[in-house]
Design a protein around this motif. Structure first.
Motif, PDB file in Angstrom:
ATOM      1  N   HIS A  12      25.708  46.963  44.496  1.00  0.00           N
ATOM      2  CA  HIS A  12      25.791  45.529  44.320  1.00  0.00           C
ATOM      3  C   HIS A  12      24.423  44.865  44.241  1.00  0.00           C
ATOM      4  N   THR A  34      24.468  41.812  49.992  1.00  0.00           N
ATOM      5  CA  THR A  34      25.180  40.873  50.850  1.00  0.00           C
ATOM      6  C   THR A  34      26.041  41.647  51.825  1.00  0.00           C
ATOM      7  N   ARG A  90      29.582  41.177  42.699  1.00  0.00           N
ATOM      8  CA  ARG A  90      29.392  39.730  42.856  1.00  0.00           C
ATOM      9  C   ARG A  90      30.464  39.196  43.807  1.00  0.00           C
ATOM     10  N   PRO A  91      30.479  39.660  45.064  1.00  0.00           N
ATOM     11  CA  PRO A  91      31.566  39.318  45.990  1.00  0.00           C
ATOM     12  C   PRO A  91      31.684  37.833  46.292  1.00  0.00           C
ATOM     13  N   LYS A  92      30.606  37.084  46.148  1.00  0.00           N
ATOM     14  CA  LYS A  92      30.650  35.653  46.453  1.00  0.00           C
ATOM     15  C   LYS A  92      30.950  34.803  45.224  1.00  0.00           C
ATOM     16  N   ASP A  93      30.963  35.418  44.045  1.00  0.00           N
ATOM     17  CA  ASP A  93      31.190  34.673  42.807  1.00  0.00           C
ATOM     18  C   ASP A  93      32.659  34.757  42.405  1.00  0.00           C
ATOM     19  N   ARG A  94      33.278  33.639  42.191  1.00  0.00           N
ATOM     20  CA  ARG A  94      34.652  33.602  41.724  1.00  0.00           C
ATOM     21  C   ARG A  94      34.667  33.461  40.207  1.00  0.00           C
ATOM     22  N   ASP A 111      36.808  40.891  46.430  1.00  0.00           N
ATOM     23  CA  ASP A 111      35.566  41.381  45.842  1.00  0.00           C
ATOM     24  C   ASP A 111      35.625  41.199  44.334  1.00  0.00           C
ATOM     25  N   THR A 115      29.057  40.703  52.532  1.00  0.00           N
ATOM     26  CA  THR A 115      30.449  40.465  52.174  1.00  0.00           C
ATOM     27  C   THR A 115      31.147  41.739  51.748  1.00  0.00           C
ATOM     28  N   SER A 116      30.506  42.502  50.863  1.00  0.00           N
ATOM     29  CA  SER A 116      31.139  43.718  50.382  1.00  0.00           C
ATOM     30  C   SER A 116      31.240  44.762  51.475  1.00  0.00           C
ATOM     31  N   THR A 146      34.313  44.400  53.432  1.00  0.00           N
ATOM     32  CA  THR A 146      35.509  44.818  52.708  1.00  0.00           C
ATOM     33  C   THR A 146      36.007  46.148  53.241  1.00  0.00           C
TER      34      THR A 146
END
Length: 221
Positions: A18, A36, A141-145, A162, A38-39, A42
């Motif tokens: 990532h 990050t 891009r775990p923070k991007d929607r 994710d 975030t992943s 997961t």
């Protein structure tokens, strides 16, 4: 799964780094030591509640060769249990060694599924004439929607946990794919976790737009 395990000391070459849009033969960022946290979290969700770094369970160094081709005709290689454990420990998720036998196969299976979904989109589009489709690079891009994910959330659906962007090569033509990862219904055990993957071509160019339209209206091909 047609791939087979292998043991090697080289850096992990799994398609979920990532950190950047590049080939990652010189990094050890896969699967969870990302830019990050975030992943990383997961995969932490699949650990036992009483997780502890200290464990007498031996960790395998065997690595599974994926079915995903690289541009140099090699295959991407997934991390071993030992590498996965070390990456999670670096992010202070207090992994338990025994959980690696569950988490690593889930990780590998999810990525194989992502590749299968991309191959469905690419079927009949010519990659077979030059040795098949290749995965060139990838980015988490775990923070991007994505716009589609945001729309689904407005309609009341759950957010993806994710997102990956994978760039593939089709006989010299590069296509970017967006993959949103969702957790599906399961029987309640870590071994039976269900995932839903929404993979589709990005709308970067006319080819991506045409592929999406053809998927909506197959008669337009």
């Amino acid at each position: 799964m047609s791939s087979s395990p292998t043991t090697t000391s080289e850096a992990p070459k799994c398609p979920v780094d990532h950190s950047s849009f590049k080939n990652t033969s010189d990094t050890q960022a896969c699967p969870v030591d990302h830019s990050t946290a975030t992943s990383t979290s997961t995969w932490a969700r699949f650990m036992s509640a009483d997780s502890s770094r200290t464990s007498s369970v031996p960790l395998s160094r065997d690595r599974e060769i994926s079915s995903i081709p690289k541009p140099n005709d090699e295959k991407w290689v997934y991390p071993s249990e030992e590498q996965f454990f070390a990456a999670m420990a670096r992010k202070n998720h207090n992994p338990r060694a025994a959980d690696m036998k569950t988490i690593v196969p889930i990780h590998n299976a999810v990525n194989e599924r992502a590749w299968t979904e991309i191959l469905k989109w690419e079927a009949g589009r010519g990659s077979e004439t030059c040795g098949g489709l290749k995965l060139v690079n990838f980015k988490g891009r775990p923070k991007d929607r994505s716009p589609k994910a945001r729309l689904n959330m407005l309609l009341g659906y759950s957010a993806p946990f994710d997102r990956h962007d994978w760039v593939v090569d089709r006989c010299g033509t590069q296509m970017r794919y967006i993959i949103d990862f969702y957790t599906g219904h399961s029987s309640g055990s870590k071994e039976n976790v269900a995932f839903y993957l929404d993979a589709r071509p990005a709308l970067d160019n006319w080819e991506g737009i045409k592929m999406r339209l053809e998927n909506l209206w197959p008669w337009s091909k």
